[in-house]
Design a protein around this motif. Structure first.
Motif, PDB file in Angstrom:
ATOM      1  N   ARG A  75     -64.364  72.554 -20.659  1.00 39.49           N
ATOM      2  CA  ARG A  75     -65.019  71.271 -20.362  1.00 39.49           C
ATOM      3  C   ARG A  75     -64.455  70.148 -21.229  1.00 39.49           C
ATOM      4  O   ARG A  75     -64.219  69.031 -20.749  1.00 39.49           O
ATOM      5  CB  ARG A  75     -66.526  71.387 -20.581  1.00 39.49           C
ATOM      6  N   SER A  83     -61.003  69.239 -19.886  1.00 38.85           N
ATOM      7  CA  SER A  83     -61.045  68.461 -18.642  1.00 38.85           C
ATOM      8  C   SER A  83     -61.542  67.035 -18.892  1.00 38.85           C
ATOM      9  O   SER A  83     -61.034  66.086 -18.295  1.00 38.85           O
ATOM     10  CB  SER A  83     -61.916  69.159 -17.603  1.00 38.85           C
ATOM     11  N   GLU A  84     -62.518  66.864 -19.784  1.00 39.60           N
ATOM     12  CA  GLU A  84     -62.994  65.510 -20.105  1.00 39.60           C
ATOM     13  C   GLU A  84     -61.907  64.698 -20.801  1.00 39.60           C
ATOM     14  O   GLU A  84     -61.748  63.503 -20.525  1.00 39.60           O
ATOM     15  CB  GLU A  84     -64.255  65.573 -20.969  1.00 39.60           C
ATOM     16  N   LYS A 120     -59.487  63.615 -18.126  1.00 36.87           N
ATOM     17  CA  LYS A 120     -60.053  62.530 -17.323  1.00 36.87           C
ATOM     18  C   LYS A 120     -59.989  61.205 -18.078  1.00 36.87           C
ATOM     19  O   LYS A 120     -59.627  60.163 -17.507  1.00 36.87           O
ATOM     20  CB  LYS A 120     -61.506  62.838 -16.953  1.00 36.87           C
ATOM     21  N   GLU A 138     -64.691  57.752 -10.618  1.00 38.52           N
ATOM     22  CA  GLU A 138     -65.187  59.116 -10.776  1.00 38.52           C
ATOM     23  C   GLU A 138     -64.302  60.049  -9.956  1.00 38.52           C
ATOM     24  O   GLU A 138     -64.037  59.798  -8.788  1.00 38.52           O
ATOM     25  CB  GLU A 138     -66.636  59.232 -10.299  1.00 38.52           C
ATOM     26  N   PHE A 139     -63.863  61.146 -10.568  1.00 43.94           N
ATOM     27  CA  PHE A 139     -62.981  62.084  -9.885  1.00 43.94           C
ATOM     28  C   PHE A 139     -63.717  62.858  -8.798  1.00 43.94           C
ATOM     29  O   PHE A 139     -63.096  63.341  -7.854  1.00 43.94           O
ATOM     30  CB  PHE A 139     -62.361  63.053 -10.895  1.00 43.94           C
ATOM     31  N   GLU A 140     -65.017  62.958  -8.899  1.00 43.86           N
ATOM     32  CA  GLU A 140     -65.794  63.643  -7.887  1.00 43.86           C
ATOM     33  C   GLU A 140     -65.776  62.869  -6.572  1.00 43.86           C
ATOM     34  O   GLU A 140     -65.997  63.438  -5.499  1.00 43.86           O
ATOM     35  CB  GLU A 140     -67.244  63.844  -8.346  1.00 43.86           C
ATOM     36  N   ASP A 141     -65.507  61.554  -6.626  1.00 39.52           N
ATOM     37  CA  ASP A 141     -65.446  60.739  -5.410  1.00 39.52           C
ATOM     38  C   ASP A 141     -64.230  61.075  -4.557  1.00 39.52           C
ATOM     39  O   ASP A 141     -64.155  60.662  -3.401  1.00 39.52           O
ATOM     40  CB  ASP A 141     -65.420  59.251  -5.768  1.00 39.52           C
ATOM     41  N   HIS A 200     -63.438  64.014  -3.557  1.00 40.48           N
ATOM     42  CA  HIS A 200     -63.802  65.080  -2.627  1.00 40.48           C
ATOM     43  C   HIS A 200     -64.201  64.433  -1.300  1.00 40.48           C
ATOM     44  O   HIS A 200     -64.937  63.446  -1.276  1.00 40.48           O
ATOM     45  CB  HIS A 200     -64.960  65.901  -3.195  1.00 40.48           C
ATOM     46  N   ALA A 207     -67.991  63.849  -0.684  1.00 40.05           N
ATOM     47  CA  ALA A 207     -68.547  62.813  -1.559  1.00 40.05           C
ATOM     48  C   ALA A 207     -68.064  61.434  -1.136  1.00 40.05           C
ATOM     49  O   ALA A 207     -68.816  60.460  -1.194  1.00 40.05           O
ATOM     50  CB  ALA A 207     -68.157  63.088  -3.005  1.00 40.05           C
ATOM     51  N   LYS A 238     -70.588  58.525  -0.013  1.00 38.79           N
ATOM     52  CA  LYS A 238     -70.666  57.290  -0.791  1.00 38.79           C
ATOM     53  C   LYS A 238     -70.353  56.062   0.057  1.00 38.79           C
ATOM     54  O   LYS A 238     -71.067  55.067   0.001  1.00 38.79           O
ATOM     55  CB  LYS A 238     -69.690  57.364  -1.970  1.00 38.79           C
TER      56      LYS A 238
END
Length: 144
Positions: free
Chosen positions: A41, A44-45, A48, A63-66, A68, A71, A75
């Motif tokens: 973790r 990875s942080e 990022k 945000e890297f989750e965006d 996907h 997502a 959004k």
């Protein structure tokens, strides 16, 4: 983290861990696994943060989750300022246009009492000579 793992699977993993490591070495193995997860973790942080700093100040809220696809759609289409789900549903709903057409047809016709007094009859039987005159002649016998 374990959203797809059920309680029976977790219990099976716990019993398997006790059998593999034994009750003496199990706490040490759990500490090693949690330390490894913590290091992943942190790594990875850090990655990022480094990517955000290299992209520049305009990407601080990135945000890297965006990235996907689910997502992204959630959004920008469903929750965003753009065309939302309700607007899409309302745009594809034909009820309003159908009511306008029905009202226009009703207003241009006779009154309902006149229509009920003179019923319209349609003859659905075929007349023998009409079909042959409407059909084009066939030049050769192989035509289908």
């Amino acid at each position: 983290m374990f959203s797809d793992v059920g309680p029976l699977e977790l219990a099976t993993l716990a019993v398997l861990a006790v059998l593999l490591f034994g009750p003496d070495r199990l706490p040490e193995a759990i500490q090693n696994v949690t330390a490894l997860i913590r290091k992943f973790r942190e790594f990875s942080e850090d990655a990022k943060q480094q990517i955000r700093s290299e992209l520049g100040p305009e990407f601080n809220d990135f945000e890297f989750e965006d990235l996907h696809p689910k997502a992204f759609i959630r959004k920008h289409v469903l929750d965003g300022d753009g065309l939302g789900l309700h607007e899409i549903r309302d745009a594809l709903d034909p009820r309003e246009e159908l009511t306008e057409v029905v009202d226009a047809v009703r207003s241009t016709g006779d009154s309902p009492s006149e229509r009920a007094a003179t019923p319209v009859r349609v003859n659905l039987a075929k007349e023998p000579g009409v079909e042959s005159a409407a059909r084009a002649p066939i030049d050769y016998p192989d035509a289908t």
